[in-house]
Motif scaffolding. Structure first.
Motif, PDB file in Angstrom:
ATOM      1  N   TYR A 139       1.842   3.825  17.850  1.00  0.00           N
ATOM      2  CA  TYR A 139       1.844   2.623  16.718  1.00  0.00           C
ATOM      3  C   TYR A 139       0.690   2.833  15.621  1.00  0.00           C
ATOM      4  O   TYR A 139      -0.512   2.203  15.853  1.00  0.00           O
ATOM      5  N   PRO A 140       1.153   3.325  14.715  1.00  0.00           N
ATOM      6  CA  PRO A 140       0.145   3.754  13.532  1.00  0.00           C
ATOM      7  C   PRO A 140      -0.260   2.303  12.974  1.00  0.00           C
ATOM      8  O   PRO A 140       0.473   1.538  12.940  1.00  0.00           O
ATOM      9  N   GLY A 141      -1.533   2.318  12.811  1.00  0.00           N
ATOM     10  CA  GLY A 141      -2.221   0.926  12.249  1.00  0.00           C
ATOM     11  C   GLY A 141      -2.521   0.190  13.491  1.00  0.00           C
ATOM     12  O   GLY A 141      -3.151  -1.170  13.052  1.00  0.00           O
ATOM     13  N   ILE A 142      -2.160   0.094  14.552  1.00  0.00           N
ATOM     14  CA  ILE A 142      -2.447  -0.888  15.671  1.00  0.00           C
ATOM     15  C   ILE A 142      -4.033  -1.223  15.720  1.00  0.00           C
ATOM     16  O   ILE A 142      -4.553  -2.341  16.057  1.00  0.00           O
ATOM     17  N   GLU A 143      -5.086  -0.267  15.398  1.00  0.00           N
ATOM     18  CA  GLU A 143      -6.611  -0.420  15.376  1.00  0.00           C
ATOM     19  C   GLU A 143      -6.921  -1.467  14.519  1.00  0.00           C
ATOM     20  O   GLU A 143      -7.575  -2.359  14.517  1.00  0.00           O
ATOM     21  N   LYS A 156     -14.037   2.180  16.018  1.00  0.00           N
ATOM     22  CA  LYS A 156     -15.492   1.869  15.737  1.00  0.00           C
ATOM     23  C   LYS A 156     -16.053   1.689  14.062  1.00  0.00           C
ATOM     24  O   LYS A 156     -16.845   1.067  13.914  1.00  0.00           O
ATOM     25  N   SER A 157     -15.043   2.508  13.487  1.00  0.00           N
ATOM     26  CA  SER A 157     -15.536   2.431  12.076  1.00  0.00           C
ATOM     27  C   SER A 157     -15.069   1.094  11.559  1.00  0.00           C
ATOM     28  O   SER A 157     -15.471   0.635  10.363  1.00  0.00           O
ATOM     29  N   LEU A 158     -13.878   0.546  11.953  1.00  0.00           N
ATOM     30  CA  LEU A 158     -13.468  -0.859  11.714  1.00  0.00           C
ATOM     31  C   LEU A 158     -14.290  -1.882  12.078  1.00  0.00           C
ATOM     32  O   LEU A 158     -14.403  -2.789  11.416  1.00  0.00           O
ATOM     33  N   PRO A 174     -17.824  -1.873  13.493  1.00  0.00           N
ATOM     34  CA  PRO A 174     -19.160  -1.304  13.924  1.00  0.00           C
ATOM     35  C   PRO A 174     -19.890  -1.866  14.800  1.00  0.00           C
ATOM     36  O   PRO A 174     -20.846  -1.312  15.712  1.00  0.00           O
ATOM     37  N   ARG A 175     -19.850  -3.207  15.163  1.00  0.00           N
ATOM     38  CA  ARG A 175     -20.567  -4.085  15.920  1.00  0.00           C
ATOM     39  C   ARG A 175     -20.105  -4.327  17.332  1.00  0.00           C
ATOM     40  O   ARG A 175     -20.636  -5.017  18.158  1.00  0.00           O
ATOM     41  N   ILE A 176     -18.977  -3.770  17.330  1.00  0.00           N
ATOM     42  CA  ILE A 176     -18.193  -4.228  18.886  1.00  0.00           C
ATOM     43  C   ILE A 176     -18.423  -2.736  19.614  1.00  0.00           C
ATOM     44  O   ILE A 176     -18.205  -1.759  19.145  1.00  0.00           O
ATOM     45  N   PRO A 177     -18.779  -2.747  20.728  1.00  0.00           N
ATOM     46  CA  PRO A 177     -18.824  -1.623  21.871  1.00  0.00           C
ATOM     47  C   PRO A 177     -17.851  -1.197  22.078  1.00  0.00           C
ATOM     48  O   PRO A 177     -16.579  -2.006  22.157  1.00  0.00           O
ATOM     49  N   VAL A 178     -17.577   0.033  22.240  1.00  0.00           N
ATOM     50  CA  VAL A 178     -16.383   0.833  22.503  1.00  0.00           C
ATOM     51  C   VAL A 178     -16.770   1.760  23.696  1.00  0.00           C
ATOM     52  O   VAL A 178     -17.894   2.266  23.906  1.00  0.00           O
ATOM     53  N   GLY A 179     -15.315   2.168  24.542  1.00  0.00           N
ATOM     54  CA  GLY A 179     -15.401   3.155  25.390  1.00  0.00           C
ATOM     55  C   GLY A 179     -14.392   4.046  25.402  1.00  0.00           C
ATOM     56  O   GLY A 179     -13.535   4.002  24.926  1.00  0.00           O
ATOM     57  N   VAL A 180     -15.003   5.118  25.835  1.00  0.00           N
ATOM     58  CA  VAL A 180     -13.792   6.419  25.861  1.00  0.00           C
ATOM     59  C   VAL A 180     -13.463   6.337  27.454  1.00  0.00           C
ATOM     60  O   VAL A 180     -14.027   6.167  28.661  1.00  0.00           O
ATOM     61  N   LEU A 181     -12.130   6.438  27.655  1.00  0.00           N
ATOM     62  CA  LEU A 181     -11.400   6.355  29.139  1.00  0.00           C
ATOM     63  C   LEU A 181     -11.175   7.818  29.305  1.00  0.00           C
ATOM     64  O   LEU A 181     -10.939   8.767  28.435  1.00  0.00           O
TER      65      LEU A 181
END
Length: 280
Positions: A148-152, A186-188, A190-197
């Motif tokens: 889904y290109p652009g979903i982020e 994260k680039s979009l 930057p203040r939201i925490p992110v995780g790697v599954l």
């Protein structure tokens, strides 16, 4: 008289120091015992996964977060469903991305689980944000974002439109097995925490790989079966929190809690709450 006052003052100082030390010690214990309870696809052991029924059940069960799977319809709308196909959890067939939102909304997403939930619909991302923001944390998984290109960008825009891109006001975390997608997110946001599954293939993750994850992520959320005490220590030493998936048995929760994980992603929130070490 002065001697008595001095003795009383000294006693007060000693008692204050003891009380402060005890409070600090208790605070540290409390912090260690606070394990985040994440309802996997909602309370999916009790209601059909990724439906409003499952999310409401998780809220009633006082889970800390609901975990949701976000995909995209043919006409670019964000929808919640785990599989990239419709066959397992709806009365439809084919790929999610080959159907418009209107078509997806006509499907029954509850009867497969139980007749009690007949007629449950596939919710949109926005519907869930509007229903639960400020009430319960939301762990957003970008499911197969390479399809889904652009979903982020769409996810980021939905959060920004609701002023939910500021973590001090909202408990939002975004994760994915697609680590490039996590970087984009994260680039979009930057203040939201992110995780790697991390699936089973990450059993032998190196310190260098963990350091790379820690350069942009806040969480390393692995398949629970790859975790042992040594790996938990290495992940923590690098500065990442650990929310493993997916607990479906009480014994699995007990093992993870003993290992010292920070959160547990589970179909049954009660398995985490029942543990005596869990700080409520």
């Amino acid at each position: 008289m002065k001697r008595i006052v001095s003795i009383l003052l000294m006693t007060f100082i000693v008692m204050s120091m003891f009380t402060t030390a005890t409070f600090a010690s208790n605070s540290e214990i409390s912090k260690r015992n606070k394990v985040v309870n994440v309802a996997h696809r909602g309370a999916s052991g009790h209601a059909p996964e990724n439906t409003m029924a499952a999310f409401h059940e998780a809220f009633k069960m006082k889970a800390d977060y609901i975990e949701i799977d976000v995909q995209m319809s043919k006409d670019g709308e964000l929808v919640l469903i785990h599989d990239t196909t419709l066959d397992r959890t709806t009365n439809g067939t084919g790929y999610v991305g080959d159907h418009t939102l209107e078509e997806l909304k006509q499907l029954d997403a509850g009867s497969w689980f139980s007749d009690e939930f007949a007629g449950e619909k596939i919710p949109t991302f926005e519907e869930v944000l509007d229903a639960f923001r400020g009430k319960i944390g939301i762990l957003v998984e970008l499911k197969s974002p390479e399809l889904y290109p652009g979903i982020e960008e769409k996810v980021a825009n939905a959060l920004k439109e609701r002023n939910m891109d500021k973590p001090r006001n909202n408990k939002i975390i975004i994760q994915s097995f697609n680590h490039d997608s996590v970087l984009t997110t994260k680039s979009l946001l930057p203040r939201i925490p992110v995780g790697v599954l991390a699936g089973m293939s990450w059993k032998d993750v190196t310190d260098q790989e963990l350091e790379e994850f820690a350069s942009y992520a806040d969480y390393f959320n692995p398949n629970m079966n790859i975790l042992d005490a040594e790996l938990v220590d290495r992940i923590h030493d690098i500065g990442l929190d650990i929310w493993p998936y997916t607990v479906r048995e009480k014994e699995q929760a007990d093992r993870l809690l003993k290992l010292g994980v920070d959160g547990i992603i589970t179909d049954f929130p009660e398995y985490v709450y029942d543990h005596p070490g869990r700080h409520k």
